[in-house]
Design a protein around this motif. Structure first.
Motif, PDB file in Angstrom:
ATOM      1  N   LYS A  57      31.235 -15.635  21.677  1.00 51.55           N
ATOM      2  CA  LYS A  57      30.180 -16.225  21.647  1.00 51.55           C
ATOM      3  C   LYS A  57      29.801 -15.529  20.832  1.00 51.55           C
ATOM      4  CE  LYS A  57      26.485 -18.328  24.990  1.00 51.55           C
ATOM      5  NZ  LYS A  57      26.008 -18.102  25.867  1.00 51.55           N
ATOM      6  N   GLU A  58      29.535 -14.522  21.000  1.00 49.25           N
ATOM      7  CA  GLU A  58      28.873 -13.969  20.044  1.00 49.25           C
ATOM      8  C   GLU A  58      29.457 -13.692  18.475  1.00 49.25           C
ATOM      9  OE1 GLU A  58      29.043  -8.755  19.522  1.00 49.25           O
ATOM     10  OE2 GLU A  58      27.807  -9.023  20.936  1.00 49.25           O
ATOM     11  N   PHE A  59      30.805 -13.721  19.034  1.00 49.44           N
ATOM     12  CA  PHE A  59      31.086 -13.695  17.038  1.00 49.44           C
ATOM     13  C   PHE A  59      31.482 -15.444  16.608  1.00 49.44           C
ATOM     14  CE2 PHE A  59      35.084 -15.703  14.888  1.00 49.44           C
ATOM     15  CZ  PHE A  59      35.648 -14.687  14.489  1.00 49.44           C
ATOM     16  N   ILE A  60      31.224 -16.084  16.334  1.00 49.58           N
ATOM     17  CA  ILE A  60      30.711 -17.751  16.457  1.00 49.58           C
ATOM     18  C   ILE A  60      29.558 -17.395  15.784  1.00 49.58           C
ATOM     19  CG2 ILE A  60      30.992 -20.072  17.032  1.00 49.58           C
ATOM     20  CD1 ILE A  60      33.186 -19.766  18.972  1.00 49.58           C
ATOM     21  N   TYR A  61      28.997 -17.791  17.018  1.00 48.94           N
ATOM     22  CA  TYR A  61      26.964 -16.804  16.489  1.00 48.94           C
ATOM     23  C   TYR A  61      26.544 -16.746  15.188  1.00 48.94           C
ATOM     24  CZ  TYR A  61      22.216 -16.815  17.300  1.00 48.94           C
ATOM     25  OH  TYR A  61      21.013 -17.060  16.312  1.00 48.94           O
ATOM     26  N   GLU A  62      27.635 -15.506  14.577  1.00 49.35           N
ATOM     27  CA  GLU A  62      27.269 -14.884  13.571  1.00 49.35           C
ATOM     28  C   GLU A  62      27.760 -15.439  12.470  1.00 49.35           C
ATOM     29  OE1 GLU A  62      28.809 -10.660  14.375  1.00 49.35           O
ATOM     30  OE2 GLU A  62      26.845 -10.352  15.789  1.00 49.35           O
ATOM     31  N   LEU A  63      28.628 -16.495  12.714  1.00 50.81           N
ATOM     32  CA  LEU A  63      30.216 -16.514  11.819  1.00 50.81           C
ATOM     33  C   LEU A  63      28.978 -18.534  11.342  1.00 50.81           C
ATOM     34  CD1 LEU A  63      33.464 -16.566  12.959  1.00 50.81           C
ATOM     35  CD2 LEU A  63      31.784 -15.653  11.462  1.00 50.81           C
ATOM     36  N   ASP A  64      29.029 -18.412  10.103  1.00 49.79           N
ATOM     37  CA  ASP A  64      28.754 -18.612   9.321  1.00 49.79           C
ATOM     38  C   ASP A  64      29.280 -20.704   8.855  1.00 49.79           C
ATOM     39  OD1 ASP A  64      25.742 -18.057   8.390  1.00 49.79           O
ATOM     40  OD2 ASP A  64      26.741 -16.927   6.531  1.00 49.79           O
ATOM     41  N   VAL A  65      30.893 -20.654   9.746  1.00 49.58           N
ATOM     42  CA  VAL A  65      30.903 -21.702   9.840  1.00 49.58           C
ATOM     43  C   VAL A  65      31.232 -21.599  10.856  1.00 49.58           C
ATOM     44  CG1 VAL A  65      32.454 -20.906   6.643  1.00 49.58           C
ATOM     45  CG2 VAL A  65      33.055 -20.875   9.322  1.00 49.58           C
ATOM     46  N   PRO A  66      32.551 -23.155  10.641  1.00 48.59           N
ATOM     47  CA  PRO A  66      32.598 -23.873  12.130  1.00 48.59           C
ATOM     48  C   PRO A  66      33.913 -23.199  13.063  1.00 48.59           C
ATOM     49  CG  PRO A  66      32.586 -25.518  10.292  1.00 48.59           C
ATOM     50  CD  PRO A  66      31.978 -24.377  10.366  1.00 48.59           C
ATOM     51  N   VAL A  67      34.112 -22.971  13.636  1.00 45.05           N
ATOM     52  CA  VAL A  67      35.197 -22.711  14.428  1.00 45.05           C
ATOM     53  C   VAL A  67      35.580 -23.389  15.475  1.00 45.05           C
ATOM     54  CG1 VAL A  67      36.166 -20.821  16.141  1.00 45.05           C
ATOM     55  CG2 VAL A  67      34.160 -20.647  14.406  1.00 45.05           C
ATOM     56  N   ILE A  68      36.990 -23.496  15.330  1.00 40.90           N
ATOM     57  CA  ILE A  68      38.361 -24.173  16.096  1.00 40.90           C
ATOM     58  C   ILE A  68      38.833 -23.357  17.157  1.00 40.90           C
ATOM     59  CG2 ILE A  68      39.873 -25.675  16.449  1.00 40.90           C
ATOM     60  CD1 ILE A  68      39.272 -26.508  13.827  1.00 40.90           C
ATOM     61  N   VAL A  69      39.082 -23.479  18.455  1.00 41.14           N
ATOM     62  CA  VAL A  69      39.552 -22.322  19.077  1.00 41.14           C
ATOM     63  C   VAL A  69      40.558 -23.107  20.133  1.00 41.14           C
ATOM     64  CG1 VAL A  69      37.225 -21.931  20.791  1.00 41.14           C
ATOM     65  CG2 VAL A  69      39.201 -20.444  20.613  1.00 41.14           C
ATOM     66  N   GLY A  70      40.987 -22.127  20.578  1.00 40.25           N
ATOM     67  CA  GLY A  70      42.568 -22.650  21.555  1.00 40.25           C
ATOM     68  C   GLY A  70      43.929 -22.084  21.899  1.00 40.25           C
ATOM     69  N   GLY A  71      44.720 -22.436  22.140  1.00 38.11           N
ATOM     70  CA  GLY A  71      44.834 -23.284  23.684  1.00 38.11           C
ATOM     71  C   GLY A  71      44.214 -22.545  24.514  1.00 38.11           C
TER      72      GLY A  71
END
Length: 369
Positions: free
Chosen positions: A180-194
């Protein structure tokens, strides 16, 4: 849902694979030419609901560029052979010549070479300079180490892909990645899985991910079920994660997280059934390994195949059926669903009377014996 008694101390629910279900025709049909398979994730719109799996046997910078120009999204493995070696052509040719058990040991040797940040930058630049959307993948274990390099290189979309990815990883050995912290700090969309369950998917969606991968990746090349005993049939997994998307949409007040089926997508019918079960797009590996212009030269393997301590994948061989363009758009010279993937998807939608992917998610499916 009805549970089945495995024994007096264990009960289980029945789950279904794509082979266990079929799409039901409706009262209305359409012309395939009237069908649209466009989809959009974040600010990026694609003509094809197809992402190429970040596997060195199917995605090189050149093949990622080609798929991008055809309207799909090629995802580069940014800790793969292309970021370990300046020119891996000879090694790819060598891998295609290995026989039997020697393949796993040699793959472990090849992938023991360290990942180089400058090569990540170079590969991303190569794809970006071609004018297509750039997507790169890292495993959860290497994300913290190389994320800044990837983003600084100019990637448009960041993929965090592992056998299973949890929003609540617990470790006594090292500080886990706070998604959550990592994705919030990024300026690009993230796809995560599986992921493969409603609860796990809901937790991943709450991290702010733009998309969630359903499945264990690796597909035809992985042996996770044999080695770890871990597996969830894909039709049930996709439907469960699609339910999590609906619940999160209500919980978040309207934020839509895209569901991407990643695993057991071997034929064109599997693509149609994945979307019918609720996915927005599919991540494809083995069908592209059959391309005459694939970097694996007819062989296919994933990151699981060269794990230094516990390999959970194999290098498998596929018959070459045509070029990447022919596999996507035909014309098909075979009747087994390995060519003209997009034409087959459009015809499936037309046969059931749907013209848009989101409508097609509502199509009736049945369980077959």
């Amino acid at each position: 849902m009805t549970e089945i008694e495995i024994g007096r101390a264990k009960r289980a629910r029945r789950a279904y694979s794509f082979d266990d279900v079929a799409i039901v025709p409706s009262r209305r049909t359409r012309d395939p030419e009237e069908v649209s398979v466009d989809w959009q994730i974040d600010a990026y719109r694609f003509e094809l609901p197809v992402l190429a799996a970040p596997m060195d046997s199917v995605m090189s910078p050149a093949s990622a560029i080609a798929l991008g120009k055809y309207g799909g999204l090629g995802v580069l493995n940014l800790e793969g052979i292309w970021t370990r070696y300046e020119d891996p052509a000879a090694l790819l040719a060598e891998v295609s010549g290995l026989r039997g058990e020697q393949a796993t040991a040699r793959l472990q040797e090849i992938y023991a070479e360290p990942v180089k940040g400058e090569l990540i930058t170079e590969r991303v630049r190569e794809v970006r300079d071609a004018g297509v959307t750039v997507a790169g993948s890292l495993s959860p274990q290497r994300t913290r180490e190389f994320a800044k390099t990837v983003v600084d290189a100019g990637v448009d979309m960041f993929v965090i892909r592992g056998t299973t990815v949890s929003a609540e990883h617990v470790s006594s050995q090292a500080e886990p990645l706070n998604l959550k912290e990592f994705i919030y700090e990024l300026d690009v969309p993230v796809i995560v899985g599986g992921c493969a369950t409603h609860q796990a998917a809901l937790h991943l969606m709450r991290t702010g991910a733009a998309g969630v991968l359903v499945g264990f990746g690796g597909g035809a090349a992985h042996t996770t079920r044999t080695v770890l005993g871990v597996a969830v049939p894909m039709a049930s997994a996709v439907a469960d994660v699609a339910a999590a998307r609906r619940d999160y949409l209500d919980e978040s007040g309207g934020r839509y997280v895209h569901v991407i089926a990643d695993g057991s997508i071997g034929k064109s019918g599997d693509i149609a059934k994945a979307i019918a079960c609720g996915s927005d797009a599919v991540m494809v590996g083995s069908p592209f390994a059959r391309a005459s212009d694939a970097p694996g030269h007819g062989f296919h393997w994933g990151a699981e195949a060269h794990h230094k301590a516990l390999p959970r994948g194999e290098r498998v061989e596929f018959e070459t059926v045509g070029t990447l363009e022919e596999i996507l758009f035909g014309p098909s010279r075979v009747a087994d669903g390995t060519m003209n993937l997009i034409g087959a998807l459009k015809r499936s939608m037309a046969t059931t009377g749907y013209t848009e992917l989101k409508e097609f998610q509502r199509v009736e499916v049945v369980v077959v014996d």
